[in-house]
Design an enzyme around this catalytic site. Structure first.
Site, PDB file in Angstrom:
ATOM      1  N   ASP A  25       0.817  -1.106   0.109  1.00 55.92           N
ATOM      2  CA  ASP A  25       0.034   0.089  -0.043  1.00 55.92           C
ATOM      3  C   ASP A  25       0.985   1.266  -0.110  1.00 55.92           C
ATOM      4  OD1 ASP A  25      -2.325   1.414   0.005  1.00 55.92           O
ATOM      5  OD2 ASP A  25      -2.754   1.324   2.067  1.00 55.92           O
ATOM      6  N   ARG A  38      -0.554   9.121 -10.302  1.00 55.96           N
ATOM      7  CA  ARG A  38      -0.780   7.938  -9.564  1.00 55.96           C
ATOM      8  C   ARG A  38       0.090   6.740  -9.988  1.00 55.96           C
ATOM      9  NH1 ARG A  38      -3.974   7.774  -5.137  1.00 55.96           N
ATOM     10  NH2 ARG A  38      -4.260   5.677  -5.417  1.00 55.96           N
ATOM     11  N   ASN A  73     -11.078  -2.545  -5.023  1.00 57.54           N
ATOM     12  CA  ASN A  73     -10.361  -1.658  -6.012  1.00 57.54           C
ATOM     13  C   ASN A  73     -11.105  -1.263  -7.425  1.00 57.54           C
ATOM     14  OD1 ASN A  73      -7.052  -2.829  -4.874  1.00 57.54           O
ATOM     15  ND2 ASN A  73      -8.329  -1.152  -4.234  1.00 57.54           N
ATOM     16  N   GLU A 212       1.485 -13.221  12.587  1.00 49.42           N
ATOM     17  CA  GLU A 212       2.214 -11.896  13.436  1.00 49.42           C
ATOM     18  C   GLU A 212       1.974 -10.720  12.112  1.00 49.42           C
ATOM     19  OE1 GLU A 212       3.278 -11.698  16.223  1.00 49.42           O
ATOM     20  OE2 GLU A 212       2.856 -13.918  16.549  1.00 49.42           O
TER      21      GLU A 212
HETATM   22  C1  IPE Z   1      -5.381  -2.574   0.082  1.00 49.96           C
HETATM   23  O1  IPE Z   1      -5.247  -1.408  -0.017  1.00 49.96           O
HETATM   24  C2  IPE Z   1      -5.482  -3.288  -1.438  1.00 49.96           C
HETATM   25  C3  IPE Z   1      -4.301  -3.552  -2.145  1.00 49.96           C
HETATM   26  C4  IPE Z   1      -2.971  -3.120  -1.543  1.00 49.96           C
HETATM   27  C5  IPE Z   1      -4.298  -4.338  -3.269  1.00 49.96           C
HETATM   28  P1  IPE Z   1      -6.213  -0.184  -0.601  1.00 49.96           P
HETATM   29  O2  IPE Z   1      -5.560   0.920  -0.569  1.00 49.96           O
HETATM   30  O3  IPE Z   1      -7.326  -0.406  -1.523  1.00 49.96           O
HETATM   31  O4  IPE Z   1      -7.019  -0.237   0.727  1.00 49.96           O
HETATM   32  P2  IPE Z   1      -7.785   0.855   1.842  1.00 49.96           P
HETATM   33  O5  IPE Z   1      -9.021   1.420   0.909  1.00 49.96           O
HETATM   34  O6  IPE Z   1      -7.004   1.949   2.109  1.00 49.96           O
HETATM   35  O7  IPE Z   1      -8.420  -0.146   2.971  1.00 49.96           O
HETATM   36  C1  IPE Z   2      -1.727   0.184  -3.320  1.00 45.83           C
HETATM   37  O1  IPE Z   2      -1.355   1.552  -3.368  1.00 45.83           O
HETATM   38  C2  IPE Z   2      -1.771  -0.450  -4.602  1.00 45.83           C
HETATM   39  C3  IPE Z   2      -3.064  -0.773  -5.000  1.00 45.83           C
HETATM   40  C4  IPE Z   2      -4.205  -0.804  -4.125  1.00 45.83           C
HETATM   41  C5  IPE Z   2      -3.586  -1.141  -6.483  1.00 45.83           C
HETATM   42  P1  IPE Z   2      -2.544   2.684  -3.161  1.00 45.83           P
HETATM   43  O2  IPE Z   2      -3.015   2.977  -4.983  1.00 45.83           O
HETATM   44  O3  IPE Z   2      -3.722   2.473  -2.439  1.00 45.83           O
HETATM   45  O4  IPE Z   2      -2.015   3.720  -2.814  1.00 45.83           O
HETATM   46  P2  IPE Z   2      -2.461   5.037  -1.657  1.00 45.83           P
HETATM   47  O5  IPE Z   2      -3.004   4.127  -0.580  1.00 45.83           O
HETATM   48  O6  IPE Z   2      -3.597   5.779  -2.495  1.00 45.83           O
HETATM   49  O7  IPE Z   2      -1.174   5.886  -1.282  1.00 45.83           O
HETATM   50 MG    MG Z   3      -3.983   2.407  -0.516  1.00 52.01          MG
END
Ligand code: IPE
Ligand code: IPE
Ligand code: MG
Length: 245
Positions: A25, A38, A73, A212
């Site tokens: 993430d 992004r 997503n 963990e």
């Molecule tokens: C979790 O991250 C899913 C992936 C890393 C693929 P998100 O960014 O989608 O999760 P939330 O929305 O912050 O919970």
């Molecule tokens: C994780 O990065 C990748 C996916 C969920 C595909 P994010 O796209 O969620 O990045 P943030 O959370 O917006 O920084």
């Molecule tokens: Mg995210």
């Protein structure tokens, strides 16, 4: 054959986690910090994944399961979803060059039926091509959701009961686990989440019951060998009791 070039810090293999699951993430925030689109963050994230899988495999970790796209997503903008799909396709097309050469077996879990035919074909191709690789299994969780997975297993078992294949009294944790996408791997010993968020976001709900957890503020594209080693060191300092004393 020695398949990995760089040798990480030596660990006693029996104490290492067999299975490390990662919630990758923070790609978006990584890009935002640099005033980049992004998608640049997602690209940097894919690079981090390639590096971390090699490194972890070299260290002696047997299973790495990464959350790459959740069932939630799809709620993102059309632009981001289609960008992620293109990146996924590109990743799959190059996966064996990047990873297969290092004896990595690649698997996919999740409901892939919603992906394009091209992506589906690439998944089949990469899984088949790397199926006999043995050093580490890298599983990509794609259109994966823990609740979706549990519902599927429940429906599957219900059908087996209905058709007389399974007796209701034989439904136990082992049978249930065997109906999950993750039937070929042990439960994760360690779950890592980057970017400072402290939640599971529907990841491996059944499987992480005694995992963990390691949370780090580091954004996924910045997560590398040093951070992975830190997570392993922290894991090794934990006392796992599984409800015993
Ligand atoms: C979790 O991250 C899913 C992936 C890393 C693929 P998100 O960014 O989608 O999760 P939330 O929305 O912050 O919970
Ligand atoms: C994780 O990065 C990748 C996916 C969920 C595909 P994010 O796209 O969620 O990045 P943030 O959370 O917006 O920084
Ligand atoms: Mg995210």
């Amino acid at each position: 054959m020695a398949l990995f070039k760089k040798k990480p810090k030596e660990y006693d293999k029996s104490s290492l986690p067999k299975h490390v699951a990662i919630i990758m993430d923070g790609n978006g925030r990584w890009a935002k910090k640099r005033s980049l689109p992004r998608m640049m963050g997602h690209r940097a994230g894919a690079d981090a994944l390639r590096k971390v899988s090699r490194f972890a495999g070299n260290m002696g970790i047997e299973y790495i399961t990464v959350y790459a796209f959740s069932t939630e997503n799809w709620k993102r903008s059309d632009e981001e979803v289609s960008g992620l799909m293109s990146l996924l396709l590109e990743y799959l097309k190059n996966a064996e060059k990047e990873l297969g050469a290092d004896d990595v077996r690649i698997r996919v879990i999740g409901d892939t039926s919603r992906f394009s035919d091209e992506i589906k074909e690439q998944i089949v191709r990469v899984e088949k091509l790397t199926q006999n690789n043995t050093s580490v299994t890298v599983t990509l969780a794609l259109n994966y959701g823990g609740r979706d997975e549990i519902l599927r297993a429940a429906k599957n078992i219900a059908l087996d009961v209905k058709s007389g294949l399974v007796d209701i009294n034989d439904i136990d944790e082992k049978l249930f686990s065997s109906k999950l996408y993750t039937d070929y791997m042990p439960d994760p010993d360690l779950v890592i989440r980057t970017s400072g968020e402290m939640r599971l976001s529907n990841y491996l709900l059944w499987q992480s019951s005694y995992s963990e957890f390691y949370f780090t503020p580091v954004l996924w594209p910045d997560f590398g060998e040093k951070e992975f080693t830190q997570a392993i060191d922290e894991y090794l300092s934990r006392n796992r009791r599984f409800g015993g004393r």
